[in-house]
Write a protein that holds these residues in place. Sequence first.
Motif, PDB file in Angstrom:
ATOM      1  N   UNK A 147      41.587  35.681  46.168  1.00  0.00           N
ATOM      2  CA  UNK A 147      41.376  35.983  44.747  1.00  0.00           C
ATOM      3  C   UNK A 147      40.022  35.454  44.273  1.00  0.00           C
ATOM      4  N   UNK A 148      39.735  34.204  44.617  1.00  0.00           N
ATOM      5  CA  UNK A 148      38.450  33.641  44.217  1.00  0.00           C
ATOM      6  C   UNK A 148      37.320  34.331  44.984  1.00  0.00           C
ATOM      7  N   UNK A 149      37.578  34.691  46.228  1.00  0.00           N
ATOM      8  CA  UNK A 149      36.575  35.392  47.028  1.00  0.00           C
ATOM      9  C   UNK A 149      36.201  36.724  46.393  1.00  0.00           C
ATOM     10  N   UNK A 150      37.182  37.386  45.829  1.00  0.00           N
ATOM     11  CA  UNK A 150      36.923  38.659  45.153  1.00  0.00           C
ATOM     12  C   UNK A 150      36.016  38.457  43.938  1.00  0.00           C
ATOM     13  N   UNK A 151      36.331  37.437  43.120  1.00  0.00           N
ATOM     14  CA  UNK A 151      35.512  37.180  41.932  1.00  0.00           C
ATOM     15  C   UNK A 151      34.088  36.837  42.341  1.00  0.00           C
ATOM     16  N   UNK A 152      33.972  36.072  43.422  1.00  0.00           N
ATOM     17  CA  UNK A 152      32.646  35.685  43.895  1.00  0.00           C
ATOM     18  C   UNK A 152      31.861  36.926  44.324  1.00  0.00           C
ATOM     19  N   UNK A 153      32.515  37.805  45.059  1.00  0.00           N
ATOM     20  CA  UNK A 153      31.831  39.008  45.529  1.00  0.00           C
ATOM     21  C   UNK A 153      31.298  39.809  44.350  1.00  0.00           C
ATOM     22  N   UNK A 154      32.127  39.896  43.296  1.00  0.00           N
ATOM     23  CA  UNK A 154      31.692  40.655  42.125  1.00  0.00           C
ATOM     24  C   UNK A 154      30.495  39.996  41.448  1.00  0.00           C
TER      25      UNK A 154
ATOM     26  N   UNK B 121      50.368  26.569  41.429  1.00  0.00           N
ATOM     27  CA  UNK B 121      50.284  26.949  40.017  1.00  0.00           C
ATOM     28  C   UNK B 121      49.021  27.787  39.895  1.00  0.00           C
ATOM     29  N   UNK B 122      49.176  28.994  39.356  1.00  0.00           N
ATOM     30  CA  UNK B 122      48.045  29.907  39.267  1.00  0.00           C
ATOM     31  C   UNK B 122      47.772  30.221  37.806  1.00  0.00           C
ATOM     32  N   UNK B 123      46.511  30.147  37.421  1.00  0.00           N
ATOM     33  CA  UNK B 123      46.122  30.570  36.071  1.00  0.00           C
ATOM     34  C   UNK B 123      44.996  31.583  36.211  1.00  0.00           C
ATOM     35  N   UNK B 124      45.190  32.758  35.625  1.00  0.00           N
ATOM     36  CA  UNK B 124      44.110  33.747  35.667  1.00  0.00           C
ATOM     37  C   UNK B 124      43.796  34.161  34.240  1.00  0.00           C
ATOM     38  N   UNK B 125      42.527  34.210  33.925  1.00  0.00           N
ATOM     39  CA  UNK B 125      42.109  34.726  32.631  1.00  0.00           C
ATOM     40  C   UNK B 125      41.130  35.852  32.921  1.00  0.00           C
TER      41      UNK B 125
ATOM     42  N   UNK C   2      38.203  33.936  34.991  1.00  0.00           N
ATOM     43  CA  UNK C   2      38.609  32.597  35.398  1.00  0.00           C
ATOM     44  C   UNK C   2      39.801  32.697  36.348  1.00  0.00           C
ATOM     45  N   UNK C   3      39.734  31.900  37.385  1.00  0.00           N
ATOM     46  CA  UNK C   3      40.860  31.810  38.323  1.00  0.00           C
ATOM     47  C   UNK C   3      41.020  30.350  38.693  1.00  0.00           C
TER      48      UNK C   3
ATOM     49  N   UNK D  17      43.776  39.883  40.362  1.00  0.00           N
ATOM     50  CA  UNK D  17      43.018  39.028  39.459  1.00  0.00           C
ATOM     51  C   UNK D  17      42.905  39.663  38.072  1.00  0.00           C
ATOM     52  N   UNK D  18      42.431  40.916  38.038  1.00  0.00           N
ATOM     53  CA  UNK D  18      42.120  41.524  36.742  1.00  0.00           C
ATOM     54  C   UNK D  18      43.383  41.776  35.933  1.00  0.00           C
TER      55      UNK D  18
END
Lengths: 829, 114
Positions: free
Chosen positions: A200-207, A355-359, A364-365, A525-526
Amino acid sequence: MSATHQYHGSGRSGPERLVVIGNGMAAGRMVEELVTKSPGLYDITIFGAEPRVNYDRIMLSPVLSGEKEYDEIIIHDDAWYTTHGVTLLKGRMVTAIDRTAKKLTCEDGFELDYDKLLIATGSSPFVIPVPGAELPEVLTYRDQGDVEKMLTAAAKGGSAVVIGGGLLGLEAAAGLRARGMEVTVLHLMPTLMERQLDPSAGYLLERAVEARDIRVITRANTHEIVAKDGHVSAVRLDDGREIPADLVVMAAGIRPNAWLAKEAGLAVNRGVLVDDGMATDDPDIFAIGECVEHRGVCYGLVAPLYEMAKVLARRLMGDAEAAYNGMAISTKLKVTGIDLFSAGDFAEGEGREEIVLRDPARNVYRRLILEDNRIVGIVLYGDTGDSAWFFQLLKDGSDIAELRDTLIFGPAYAGGSPLDPTAAVAALPDEAEICGCNGVCKGTIVAAISEGGHNSLDAVRAHTKASGSCGTCTGLVEQLLELTLGDGYERDAVQPICGCSELGHDEVRRLIVAQELKSLPAVMQELGWKTSCGCAKCRPALNYYLLATWPGEYEDDYQSRFINERVHANIQKDGTYSVVPRMWGGLTSPDELRAIADVADKFNIPTVKVTGGQRIDLLGVKKEDLPAVWADLNAAGMVSGHAYGKSLRTVKTCVGTDWCRFGTQDSTGLGVELEKFLWGSWTPHKVKLAVSGCPRNCAEATCKDFGVICVDSGYELHFAGAAGMHVKGTEVLCTVASEEEVLEYCGALIQLYREQARYLERIYKWAARVGVDTVREQVVEDHDKRKRLYARFVFSQKFSQSDPWAERVQGRDAHEFKPLAQVSLEDVA
Amino acid sequence: MDMMVSRWIDVGALEDIPRRGARVVKTPAGCIAVFRTEADEVFALDDRCPHKGGPLSQGIVHGRSVTCPLHNWVIDLATGQAKAPDEGRVATVPLRSEGGRLLLDLARMASRAA
């Protein structure tokens, strides 16, 4: 008198001679500790292979990007060495250690005796051994020399390819981009920095990386660096793609630089083996930094190296208790504007919870991994302000039971009670913006509800446009409805796709298109998924939606498919499989039948049965036999019948005008044509067709998902029939005159179904839900729409019509068909 | 007395199993499913669902669970326990990971065979 002799005598008195090989950050910190705390205790000489003083390697990226100068990252300048009486021999490479004579030899023949020796040779970049790796424009990223070479190359402009999407590779890419080069990052794994980040974080980073105009290609296996006239011109991947390049940076990892220790006969594994006091197996030789291996771990980050330096300094000052016990490490990426942090172990494990928080709106992840009420792993993306607090809790092993409810929100909420969500919305002023996409504020929405009388989400959305675009504020709009209408409001009873999400299938499909989400981590994520990797319900559905929405772009996620679609056969109650080759339109031949008979004999297949769809089922095939069975069937010209898939199954036909005295059209030929057109496409559920040559309907076309009844004047098209748990006659779609039109209408209808239906919804259920008339309107009356649907279907078929059996006979997914191991009684006896 | 001496057998490497997937180890006492999660954890269970004996190795792996391919029972990989509302438990097999190699303790099989 040369410097050589000054240090080269025997029987000299005075302080012990400490010689340090390597002048990196670990060595520098050790020497600094020693000379500031116990000045004069040792006569210290440092050999540095680089022609420089000790500088902060971590800050090389800002130097590359132009945010800092080399001078600003120097830790110890020349004056420092003089002041502290330390002799630094720059640009001197030690090539041998004679442990018996306690003497070092350099490349240039220079020799020096030691009493105590420190090996701090660091690590070497790993250069992938591909053709072209030796070309002059292929660089690594390790020291200031590399940075200078990159800057020289960047000054000429052009394209750079960075091999490796880890910490160093991404920093190099960002730096080169900042210097004006066109940059592509090639990464072997599906997501960036997979060692430090979850997908999930890897995806945000790629973007975020792509948002800086850096192209990222994942699953990219470098095949060759292509040269033209002795200079780099491109990088070629295994799949044949070529990326133009004037410069290539290898950032595929580092290896401890331990050869010198090894040649000296010291114990070396991956790195130089040291004990907790940083001593090697020779009590007078120590090692610290990236070249060592301590308790099986090699480190590549600065915090543990500094810790080792401190421990060794204390040992050398006589503290026999000083010990390095290994340590938790954390990672931060030093690219301006990209905030990410990871620490500890974020693998799931026995007794571990997350515990997962996504905004999604703020990118934010946050993910915390807990074990026994303690934080054991942290992944933060987008908002790393609380990383120090979390990391301290991790390092201290603090019990977080009391904080747990609000832990994920960080220290600001620690111990407080979670806010009532409606209360938060109630507290907002009227001018607070709720829908950022359409600029709708709270007051407008409340007025639409209380004064305009719009009392459902759909009505508010239609009237104000709030939540009509990206949809992420839907929850807020619903809270405003609750707040304004009180008990009078009932949320739309949308059935969530599964426990991982609040969203229903339709909303998920709409948002995949609207937000152009093209991967599973992107969707999760989204759309705020509540789990980090989904479940057996949502993953196959999302995989289908992505595949249907982005043909040619989305790569099928094989592990998100049900076993039948993963191995292209139907699992039976005893764990064996059934195999059904395609028989186009129900036609077969003596050769095919002979091949089927031979296969059944050869593999001892217990049951051979004719199916309801006019083909032959081989039941009871062992999984490991599947590829060989398919190879024999392929050899006789047969391909997969997809009897296992949410896809086109069969096209049943009667013999039509070829033989039948009542036949009006060539129903068999049309059936074959339809099957050749439709096979291989993935659909929300299975799709069965039939073509009957006259209204006597011997092919039973009026209980199929799509049916054709041939009549004298042409073809009567039917859809939405079923003969399973529910028996339902078809609806008439329309009548057309030519076979071409049959294909066009059928393709358009199936494409509409592929785009609109929920996963696992048959055509008859979908049509009943959206309305049979609306289907007719879109496929029959709206000519433009039909043609567009048809064109999209034809396009997507370009990517789906390759025989999955032949692919697996060629070796694809070979692991699927072999046991991991076979253990015999002798093995355990 | 049922004293069992551990029999650690090397069955392969972590990389041999796809992430969110499983492979089978065949033994004379039945198949063992070895699972690898998204987070690279590994677990070993008897390859038989407590419901109707379905091959768990063929199911979809999600989080630390697998969904049986026959009737969608969800089994916890760490404990072998079926998730509510279903009830049942499948035997777990001790597994150790050492330097990327996977080792199963097949003592149970030895005692069964003896």
